[in-house]
Design an enzyme around this catalytic site. Structure first.
Site, PDB file in Angstrom:
ATOM      1  CG  ASP A   1      -0.323  -0.341   2.476  1.00 52.66           C
ATOM      2  OD1 ASP A   1       0.803   0.124   2.691  1.00 52.66           O
ATOM      3  OD2 ASP A   1      -0.919  -1.082   3.279  1.00 52.66           O
TER       4      ASP A   1
ATOM      5  CG  ASP B   1       9.078   3.968  12.994  1.00 51.90           C
ATOM      6  OD1 ASP B   1       9.367   4.393  11.861  1.00 51.90           O
ATOM      7  OD2 ASP B   1       8.338   2.982  13.182  1.00 51.90           O
TER       8      ASP B   1
ATOM      9  CG  ASP C   1       0.820   5.294   3.941  1.00 48.74           C
ATOM     10  OD1 ASP C   1      -0.289   4.869   3.575  1.00 48.74           O
ATOM     11  OD2 ASP C   1       1.489   4.773   4.856  1.00 48.74           O
TER      12      ASP C   1
HETATM   13  P1  ATP Z   1       4.002  -1.698   6.881  1.00 40.82           P
HETATM   14  O1  ATP Z   1       2.967  -0.957   6.101  1.00 40.82           O
HETATM   15  O2  ATP Z   1       4.746  -2.751   6.160  1.00 40.82           O
HETATM   16  O3  ATP Z   1       3.476  -2.156   8.190  1.00 40.82           O
HETATM   17  P2  ATP Z   1       5.087   0.877   7.391  1.00 40.82           P
HETATM   18  O4  ATP Z   1       6.449   1.371   7.759  1.00 40.82           O
HETATM   19  O5  ATP Z   1       4.469   1.469   6.171  1.00 40.82           O
HETATM   20  O6  ATP Z   1       5.165  -0.682   7.283  1.00 40.82           O
HETATM   21  P3  ATP Z   1       2.843   1.931   8.742  1.00 40.82           P
HETATM   22  O7  ATP Z   1       2.271   1.535  10.073  1.00 40.82           O
HETATM   23  O8  ATP Z   1       2.025   1.818   7.522  1.00 40.82           O
HETATM   24  O9  ATP Z   1       4.176   1.105   8.617  1.00 40.82           O
HETATM   25  O10 ATP Z   1       3.342   3.421   8.921  1.00 40.82           O
HETATM   26  C1  ATP Z   1       3.720   4.273   7.851  1.00 40.82           C
HETATM   27  C2  ATP Z   1       4.868   5.157   8.289  1.00 40.82           C
HETATM   28  O11 ATP Z   1       4.476   5.954   9.414  1.00 40.82           O
HETATM   29  C3  ATP Z   1       6.126   4.417   8.753  1.00 40.82           C
HETATM   30  O12 ATP Z   1       6.956   4.052   7.687  1.00 40.82           O
HETATM   31  C4  ATP Z   1       6.771   5.436   9.657  1.00 40.82           C
HETATM   32  O13 ATP Z   1       7.438   6.421   8.922  1.00 40.82           O
HETATM   33  C5  ATP Z   1       5.571   6.077  10.320  1.00 40.82           C
HETATM   34  N1  ATP Z   1       5.223   5.373  11.571  1.00 40.82           N
HETATM   35  C6  ATP Z   1       4.380   4.335  11.714  1.00 40.82           C
HETATM   36  N2  ATP Z   1       4.303   3.947  12.992  1.00 40.82           N
HETATM   37  C7  ATP Z   1       5.106   4.769  13.669  1.00 40.82           C
HETATM   38  C8  ATP Z   1       5.437   4.896  15.042  1.00 40.82           C
HETATM   39  N3  ATP Z   1       4.932   4.057  15.940  1.00 40.82           N
HETATM   40  N4  ATP Z   1       6.290   5.873  15.397  1.00 40.82           N
HETATM   41  C9  ATP Z   1       6.789   6.738  14.489  1.00 40.82           C
HETATM   42  N5  ATP Z   1       6.520   6.669  13.186  1.00 40.82           N
HETATM   43  C10 ATP Z   1       5.688   5.704  12.767  1.00 40.82           C
HETATM   44 MG    MG Z   2       2.432   1.073   5.438  1.00 41.08          MG
END
Ligand code: ATP
Ligand code: MG
Length: 470
Positions: free
Chosen positions: A74, A150, A76
């Site tokens: 996905d 993060d 963002d």
């Molecule tokens: P995936 O979609 O594979 O779970 P992701 O990194 O895209 O991995 P998401 O939860 O979709 O995870 O979050 C999107 C983005 O938002 C992350 O890449 C990060 O930059 C930020 N993010 C998400 N969770 C946190 C957190 N707990 N603390 C700080 N930043 C976060």
């Molecule tokens: Mg994601």
């Protein structure tokens, strides 16, 4: 000689990103993102916002995957436009979220989550006694937005129009080295949001990499803070961990960091059951395999499998007390769900599916042609057949019989008719079906049962013999 020097100079010039302020900017030749892997809709959202004069980038996990050459699941987008400014620019867009508003831009099945740059904690946030942030909803600049993310590898911004990657925290280099490094002071950032500890483990496992030493250092000591995380969030994160494509490594790492007791206490209990380790290992191997081949994993199947040894042990205990098969299984399922699952925020529909998968297991023992059609109509029939394959692989169900059911699940309606008619003929040739009482006597031996109930081609390699339906 001079030629070589010029060549080295030119190649260095291209290999090094342009450094502006604190940013590094990578060109297409350097980041090598394949545009064919980028969602057209995400590109569209960025284009529309940029045409209106805003900044707009693809961010987060999608950029991480793209830089590594994987197709993201996905996308963002982050922008300096506010939700009220974003929404009217798209035909189907809605503002969601109360604490922090963002916009869902909808294109058929795909949703592009579009959020405004946010500022990181300023020290004036509302936190609990352990330092966990309870509200953070201040808009900020792109640089601030990068700082509140993060890990360095999650703080990359891809502009699909100019085809550049903007990197404030040296995330591209960390990503190439498969190194999970916290932005800012690790202890403070883990305290702000303890889920980041699980995310660190997940990304390290997913990338087959490591957690950078300074990031890893405080985790053991802070592991207990996981208990402050709301159940639903913990469940979502646990599920992501188990479906990261490297679940066995992830579980080992969780254990090493002292996190598993707070995340998956049920795993230890399952592992202590007879055959528990083999079942869990096989479940996770198959899950990893599915994830890596791009297939989806259903949470109900995964948890049904992880908890099966506990259900089975309790089921057998109930049967030993002379209870009938179905109520015995039902009680065992209730007990396991109440003890292990009710604490997790697993949705009710998932627990209903888990039960359905479990409850179909005794029905696979006896192939009664009239009932088979009804079984195939059940929505979880295929999942239950897949589950049966796991049991067969752990030698707790006859493998030839299990394959027959799998073939049936895969068959077209015409082929199913043929298979069931063939079975009827086979059973008629073998003589009248055994009376129910006889069958109950044999339920302690699944392989002899399957031979008497039409499984004439079985190899008899079933071992523990799960109880048969009565
Ligand atoms: P995936 O979609 O594979 O779970 P992701 O990194 O895209 O991995 P998401 O939860 O979709 O995870 O979050 C999107 C983005 O938002 C992350 O890449 C990060 O930059 C930020 N993010 C998400 N969770 C946190 C957190 N707990 N603390 C700080 N930043 C976060
Ligand atoms: Mg994601």
């Amino acid at each position: 000689m001079i030629k070589n020097t010029i060549r080295t100079f030119v190649s260095r010039l291209f290999a090094a990103p342009v450094q502006k302020d604190k940013r590094r900017i990578y060109s297409q030749e350097q980041h090598k993102i394949d545009r064919r892997l980028v969602s057209r809709n995400a590109i569209k959202v960025c284009e529309v916002l940029q045409q209106k004069g805003y900044d707009a980038f693809i961010v987060g996990g999608a950029v991480r995957d793209l830089v590594l050459g994987y197709e993201p699941k996905d996308f963002d987008v982050a922008t300096n436009a506010t939700p009220e400014e974003i929404r009217p620019l798209f035909r189907r867009a809605r503002i969601i979220g109360r604490r922090f508003q963002l916009v869902h831009v909808v294109f058929g099945q795909e949703i592009i989550e579009t959020s405004t740059f946010r500022a990181p904690s300023q020290g004036n946030q509302h936190t609990d006694a352990d330092g966990r942030i309870l509200n953070d909803n201040v808009f900020g600049t792109q640089q601030e937005d990068a700082a509140r993310r993060d890990f360095t590898l999650n703080a990359l911004y891809y502009d699909p129009v100019r085809e550049i990657v903007i990197d404030y925290h040296n995330g591209v280099a960390d990503l190439k080295n498969h190194l999970v490094r916290m932005i800012g002071d690790p202890e403070t950032r883990f305290r702000e949001d303890p889920v980041r500890m699980l995310r660190a483990v997940r990304f390290a496992s997913k990338l087959n990499g490591t957690i950078e030493p300074a990031t890893q250092a405080p985790i053991h000591q802070l592991a207990g803070l996981i208990k402050n995380v709301p159940d639903s969030r913990l469940f979502d994160e646990t599920l992501k961990l188990l479906t990261c494509g490297n679940a066995i490594v992830a579980l080992e790492q969780l254990r090493k960091e002292g996190l598993h007791e707070n995340v998956l206490p049920l795993i230890d209990q399952v592992l202590r059951q007879p055959g528990g380790e083999q079942f869990v290992q096989l479940t996770l191997e198959r899950t990893d395999h599915r994830v890596r081949s791009g297939k989806s994993v259903s949470p109900s199947f995964l948890f049904a499998a992880l908890l099966w040894r506990l259900v089975d042990v309790n089921w057998k205990k109930n049967l030993a007390r002379k209870e009938h098969t179905v109520p015995a299984l039902s009680q065992a399922a209730d007990l396991v769900i109440d003890t292990h699952i009710s604490k997790m925020a697993i949705q009710r529909r998932h627990t209903a599916d888990m039960r359905e998968i479990w409850f179909m297991q005794p029905r696979f023992e006896r192939r009664i042609p009239k009932q088979i059609w009804r079984m195939t109509e059940q929505p979880r029939f295929r999942a239950a057949c897949d589950f049966l394959q796991l049991r067969a692989a752990c030698n707790e169900f006859d493998s030839v019989l299990a394959q027959w059911w799998m073939d049936l699940a895969d068959a077209t309606p015409g082929e199913r008719t043929e298979m069931i008619d063939g079975l009827t003929a086979e059973q008629q040739a073998a003589g009248p079906a055994s009376p129910p009482r006889k069958r109950r006597k044999r339920r302690s031996n699944a392989s002899s049962k399957s031979r008497t109930t039409g499984g004439g081609n079985t190899t008899g390699n079933a071992s523990s013999g799960s109880p048969a339906a009565s």
